[in-house]
Write a protein that holds these residues in place. Sequence first.
Motif, PDB file in Angstrom:
ATOM      1  N   ARG A   1     -10.220   4.382 -10.122  1.00  0.00           N
ATOM      2  CA  ARG A   1      -9.808   5.932 -10.114  1.00  0.00           C
ATOM      3  C   ARG A   1      -9.129   5.968 -11.154  1.00  0.00           C
ATOM      4  NH1 ARG A   1     -11.292   8.989  -6.183  1.00  0.00           N
ATOM      5  NH2 ARG A   1     -13.567   7.553  -5.341  1.00  0.00           N
ATOM      6  N   ARG A   2      -8.337   4.980 -11.460  1.00  0.00           N
ATOM      7  CA  ARG A   2      -7.315   5.625 -12.848  1.00  0.00           C
ATOM      8  C   ARG A   2      -7.761   5.172 -13.227  1.00  0.00           C
ATOM      9  NH1 ARG A   2      -1.364   7.018 -12.054  1.00  0.00           N
ATOM     10  NH2 ARG A   2      -0.695   6.802 -14.322  1.00  0.00           N
ATOM     11  N   ARG A   3      -8.986   3.940 -13.958  1.00  0.00           N
ATOM     12  CA  ARG A   3      -9.068   3.637 -15.475  1.00  0.00           C
ATOM     13  C   ARG A   3     -10.376   5.527 -15.461  1.00  0.00           C
ATOM     14  NH1 ARG A   3     -11.841  -1.020 -14.459  1.00  0.00           N
ATOM     15  NH2 ARG A   3     -10.401  -2.382 -14.372  1.00  0.00           N
ATOM     16  N   SER A  14      -8.309   9.784  -2.579  1.00  0.00           N
ATOM     17  CA  SER A  14      -8.149  10.606  -4.053  1.00  0.00           C
ATOM     18  C   SER A  14      -7.063   9.267  -4.741  1.00  0.00           C
ATOM     19  CB  SER A  14      -7.901  11.520  -4.118  1.00  0.00           C
ATOM     20  OG  SER A  14      -9.269  12.429  -3.067  1.00  0.00           O
ATOM     21  N   LEU A  15      -6.966   9.160  -5.666  1.00  0.00           N
ATOM     22  CA  LEU A  15      -6.391   8.664  -6.525  1.00  0.00           C
ATOM     23  C   LEU A  15      -4.991   8.677  -6.283  1.00  0.00           C
ATOM     24  CD1 LEU A  15      -6.048   7.158  -9.144  1.00  0.00           C
ATOM     25  CD2 LEU A  15      -5.186   9.067 -10.405  1.00  0.00           C
ATOM     26  N   LEU A  16      -4.322  10.121  -5.941  1.00  0.00           N
ATOM     27  CA  LEU A  16      -2.854  10.323  -5.342  1.00  0.00           C
ATOM     28  C   LEU A  16      -2.974   9.150  -4.034  1.00  0.00           C
ATOM     29  CD1 LEU A  16      -0.443  12.151  -5.615  1.00  0.00           C
ATOM     30  CD2 LEU A  16      -2.198  13.709  -4.350  1.00  0.00           C
ATOM     31  N   THR A  17      -3.898   8.886  -3.162  1.00  0.00           N
ATOM     32  CA  THR A  17      -3.558   7.755  -1.733  1.00  0.00           C
ATOM     33  C   THR A  17      -4.476   6.810  -1.667  1.00  0.00           C
ATOM     34  OG1 THR A  17      -5.866   9.534  -1.583  1.00  0.00           O
ATOM     35  CG2 THR A  17      -3.240  10.445   0.210  1.00  0.00           C
ATOM     36  N   PRO A  37      11.471  10.165 -12.279  1.00  0.00           N
ATOM     37  CA  PRO A  37      11.069  11.696 -11.731  1.00  0.00           C
ATOM     38  C   PRO A  37       9.311  11.848 -11.648  1.00  0.00           C
ATOM     39  CG  PRO A  37      11.838  12.046 -13.928  1.00  0.00           C
ATOM     40  CD  PRO A  37      11.843  10.821 -13.647  1.00  0.00           C
ATOM     41  N   PHE A  38       8.380  10.489 -12.391  1.00  0.00           N
ATOM     42  CA  PHE A  38       7.317  10.693 -12.318  1.00  0.00           C
ATOM     43  C   PHE A  38       7.316   9.172 -12.251  1.00  0.00           C
ATOM     44  CE2 PHE A  38       7.211  13.560 -15.255  1.00  0.00           C
ATOM     45  CZ  PHE A  38       7.001  15.310 -15.212  1.00  0.00           C
ATOM     46  N   GLY A  39       7.869   8.713 -10.872  1.00  0.00           N
ATOM     47  CA  GLY A  39       7.624   7.106  -9.952  1.00  0.00           C
ATOM     48  C   GLY A  39       7.695   6.414 -11.314  1.00  0.00           C
ATOM     49  N   ALA A  40       7.156   4.856 -10.533  1.00  0.00           N
ATOM     50  CA  ALA A  40       6.630   4.120 -11.730  1.00  0.00           C
ATOM     51  C   ALA A  40       5.969   3.163 -11.289  1.00  0.00           C
ATOM     52  CB  ALA A  40       8.273   3.169 -11.008  1.00  0.00           C
ATOM     53  N   SER A  93       4.602   8.484   3.630  1.00  0.00           N
ATOM     54  CA  SER A  93       4.053   9.294   2.818  1.00  0.00           C
ATOM     55  C   SER A  93       3.010   9.796   2.475  1.00  0.00           C
ATOM     56  CB  SER A  93       5.573   9.340   2.016  1.00  0.00           C
ATOM     57  OG  SER A  93       5.166   8.660   0.963  1.00  0.00           O
ATOM     58  N   TYR A  94       2.296   9.170   2.748  1.00  0.00           N
ATOM     59  CA  TYR A  94       0.287   9.386   2.584  1.00  0.00           C
ATOM     60  C   TYR A  94       0.025   9.445   4.027  1.00  0.00           C
ATOM     61  CZ  TYR A  94       1.954   8.494  -2.502  1.00  0.00           C
ATOM     62  OH  TYR A  94       2.959   8.842  -3.670  1.00  0.00           O
ATOM     63  N   ASP A  95       0.445   9.326   4.971  1.00  0.00           N
ATOM     64  CA  ASP A  95      -1.007   9.414   5.683  1.00  0.00           C
ATOM     65  C   ASP A  95      -1.470  10.382   5.720  1.00  0.00           C
ATOM     66  OD1 ASP A  95      -0.368   6.285   5.993  1.00  0.00           O
ATOM     67  OD2 ASP A  95       0.672   6.441   7.728  1.00  0.00           O
ATOM     68  N   ARG A 134       0.621  -1.467  -0.067  1.00  0.00           N
ATOM     69  CA  ARG A 134       0.193  -0.264  -0.092  1.00  0.00           C
ATOM     70  C   ARG A 134       0.687   1.383   0.254  1.00  0.00           C
ATOM     71  NH1 ARG A 134      -0.427   1.636   5.034  1.00  0.00           N
ATOM     72  NH2 ARG A 134       0.671   0.252   6.926  1.00  0.00           N
ATOM     73  N   LYS A 135       0.657   2.503  -0.297  1.00  0.00           N
ATOM     74  CA  LYS A 135       0.494   3.359  -0.063  1.00  0.00           C
ATOM     75  C   LYS A 135       1.315   3.937   1.389  1.00  0.00           C
ATOM     76  CE  LYS A 135      -0.231   5.743  -4.637  1.00  0.00           C
ATOM     77  NZ  LYS A 135      -1.477   6.283  -5.647  1.00  0.00           N
ATOM     78  N   GLY A 136       2.325   4.179   1.079  1.00  0.00           N
ATOM     79  CA  GLY A 136       3.627   3.902   3.004  1.00  0.00           C
ATOM     80  C   GLY A 136       3.308   5.259   3.458  1.00  0.00           C
ATOM     81  N   ALA A 177      11.449  10.942  -3.505  1.00  0.00           N
ATOM     82  CA  ALA A 177      10.605   9.776  -3.172  1.00  0.00           C
ATOM     83  C   ALA A 177       9.757   9.569  -2.585  1.00  0.00           C
ATOM     84  CB  ALA A 177      11.621   9.826  -1.830  1.00  0.00           C
ATOM     85  N   PHE A 178       9.387   7.839  -3.580  1.00  0.00           N
ATOM     86  CA  PHE A 178       7.858   7.923  -2.408  1.00  0.00           C
ATOM     87  C   PHE A 178       8.068   6.800  -1.852  1.00  0.00           C
ATOM     88  CE2 PHE A 178       8.532   6.861  -7.163  1.00  0.00           C
ATOM     89  CZ  PHE A 178       7.843   4.496  -7.032  1.00  0.00           C
ATOM     90  N   THR A 179       6.851   6.650  -1.105  1.00  0.00           N
ATOM     91  CA  THR A 179       7.602   5.376  -0.109  1.00  0.00           C
ATOM     92  C   THR A 179       6.371   3.928  -0.377  1.00  0.00           C
ATOM     93  OG1 THR A 179       5.663   5.902   1.356  1.00  0.00           O
ATOM     94  CG2 THR A 179       8.258   6.467   1.869  1.00  0.00           C
ATOM     95  N   ARG A 180       6.265   3.199   0.079  1.00  0.00           N
ATOM     96  CA  ARG A 180       5.344   1.539  -0.128  1.00  0.00           C
ATOM     97  C   ARG A 180       5.403   0.678   1.186  1.00  0.00           C
ATOM     98  NH1 ARG A 180       3.584   4.340  -3.794  1.00  0.00           N
ATOM     99  NH2 ARG A 180       3.156   3.967  -5.662  1.00  0.00           N
ATOM    100  N   THR A 181       4.285   0.410   1.751  1.00  0.00           N
ATOM    101  CA  THR A 181       4.345  -0.308   2.914  1.00  0.00           C
ATOM    102  C   THR A 181       4.566  -2.188   2.290  1.00  0.00           C
ATOM    103  OG1 THR A 181       4.594   1.257   5.007  1.00  0.00           O
ATOM    104  CG2 THR A 181       3.278  -1.126   5.110  1.00  0.00           C
ATOM    105  N   PRO A 217       1.980   1.044 -12.757  1.00  0.00           N
ATOM    106  CA  PRO A 217       0.736   1.642 -12.990  1.00  0.00           C
ATOM    107  C   PRO A 217       0.450   3.263 -11.591  1.00  0.00           C
ATOM    108  CG  PRO A 217       0.598  -0.261 -12.053  1.00  0.00           C
ATOM    109  CD  PRO A 217       2.099  -0.189 -12.020  1.00  0.00           C
ATOM    110  N   HIS A 218       0.632   2.601 -10.535  1.00  0.00           N
ATOM    111  CA  HIS A 218       1.238   4.535  -9.634  1.00  0.00           C
ATOM    112  C   HIS A 218       1.353   5.868 -10.082  1.00  0.00           C
ATOM    113  CE1 HIS A 218      -2.224   3.261  -7.037  1.00  0.00           C
ATOM    114  NE2 HIS A 218      -1.104   2.507  -6.530  1.00  0.00           N
ATOM    115  N   ALA A 219       2.231   5.819 -11.249  1.00  0.00           N
ATOM    116  CA  ALA A 219       3.666   6.474 -12.179  1.00  0.00           C
ATOM    117  C   ALA A 219       2.378   7.928 -12.121  1.00  0.00           C
ATOM    118  CB  ALA A 219       4.480   6.311 -13.268  1.00  0.00           C
ATOM    119  N   CYS A 220       2.806   9.624 -12.089  1.00  0.00           N
ATOM    120  CA  CYS A 220       2.297  10.009 -12.380  1.00  0.00           C
ATOM    121  C   CYS A 220       1.161  10.398 -13.281  1.00  0.00           C
ATOM    122  CB  CYS A 220       3.116  11.359 -12.631  1.00  0.00           C
ATOM    123  SG  CYS A 220       2.365  13.219 -12.056  1.00  0.00           S
ATOM    124  N   ILE A 221       0.264  10.622 -12.864  1.00  0.00           N
ATOM    125  CA  ILE A 221      -1.096  11.117 -13.565  1.00  0.00           C
ATOM    126  C   ILE A 221      -0.558  12.121 -14.487  1.00  0.00           C
ATOM    127  CG2 ILE A 221      -2.701  11.501 -12.790  1.00  0.00           C
ATOM    128  CD1 ILE A 221      -4.751   9.634 -14.455  1.00  0.00           C
TER     129      ILE A 221
END
Length: 419
Positions: A83-85, A71-74, A358-361, A60-62, A56-58, A297-301, A363-367
């Motif tokens: 949501r992405r679709r 929302s999509l970002l979180t 720079p835009f992530g990696a 850095s999103y709480d 899950r998004k870690g 940077a971004f985090t995952r848990t 399916p969650h890469a920057c929309i």
Amino acid sequence: VQALRRLRNDPLGLFAEAAAQDTEVAAFRAAHLRVFLAVGADAIAHVTLANRDNYRKGVSYDALRIPIGDSLLTADGATAVSRRRLLGPLFTRRAVVDAIPTMAGAVEDCCTRWEQLAARDEPIELTAEMNRLAFDVVGRVLLGAELGAAMTRLGDRIDDASAWVARRTRAVVPLPPGLPTPANRAYRRAESEIRAFTEGVIAQRKDAAGDDMLSRLLAARHPDGTTLTDTEVRDEIIGFLMAGHQTMGALLAWTWQLLAAHPDARAGVEAAADNDEDEYIVQVLEETLRLYPPGWAFTRTPRRDDELGATSVPAGSIVVICAYANQRSPRFWEDPERFDPERFAPGATPPAAHHFFPFGAGPHACIGRHLALVEAKLAIAMLARRFRVVPLTAGPVAPQPGITLTPASSVGATVVRRE
Ligand code: HEM
């Protein structure tokens, strides 16, 4: 204790050193936290793509969930997929091209403002000035072009909310938001104002659709024919405003600083702007995103225990994926600290996915990445055609790793009319 101190005080240095070593995954223990930096191609692909359902998004999103909920970002899991679709069609290259006249209107207003500043020889604070432009552009694309001064006020409140989120994200053990501390009370006031304003615009667009992303969002349908609720629409819009504001402002501020420090590149950008060519401007933007990635940077848990190559990562730990560290690693780049837009020249070998993201990696890469690049290209081209930005002190200032990688101190600059 040392890792904890460096995680807090110097995460850029800590992660950059680790990414320079010959290691797939670096491990840190910081008090009760287990932190892993995924450096190698396999580790990053495993977390962001192959085994993404386990992450899950870690942390850095709480804090961001407080203003924008799921929302999509979180969001992650099934909500994120649906949501992405739904939202993808709003951000295609085509949709972004359609928004160019709206974006150009905001940059044109910035040119008018700079004419006056240049005539008076009045300095700007570069980061604040670029945040202001970035918010005006993104705000007009999302909400429509005619909101005028109300947009400036909304931008200030979004800044207040983002600063509060950034402070909470830095704190290792955040206080519950309900406590009536002065900072929390100020945050709640900003949040109410942002929500009320956005709800007002939503009500207007429901009466009469406009040529903006909000109107398209209100009309968007899930495969079963349902739409988002008004609250979901509101939170998505606020999420986009937060995601696309300081990131874009930082990108533009870093670009001007690098151009001022590298006169050859500046001459190249000015020539490209004069001739309506954008190839070299894109190269400069990519090289800026390499050295100063706003989403550094971004985090995952992991939900369940997992293996990253030879490293066991327990459920609940923190996996960090750090663009700043990989993009400056001497393992992946020759002379990595040198600013060199030729790395991204048409004939050059494109960087591997884990060398430059720079835009992530996954399916969650920057929309918003097409929007971001077109906006930055347009802003730099239109402004460089008429002005030169001259910082009052030489060289880029040190980066500060908040939620966004911004200049650590204020950057005074004058805008000079090009002859
Ligand atoms: C220079 C500008 C920008 C940079 C550097 C940037 C960077 C990033 C990065 C690194 C991620 C991935 C985060 C992760 O995987 O945890 C991301 C995701 C995202 N960005 Fe951007 N972004 C920028 C502009 C924008 C804009 C303009 C918008 C919208 C208007 C936007 C909306 C989003 C959203 C909604 C996500 C989450 C996507 C998902 O999880 O499916 N971003 N961004």
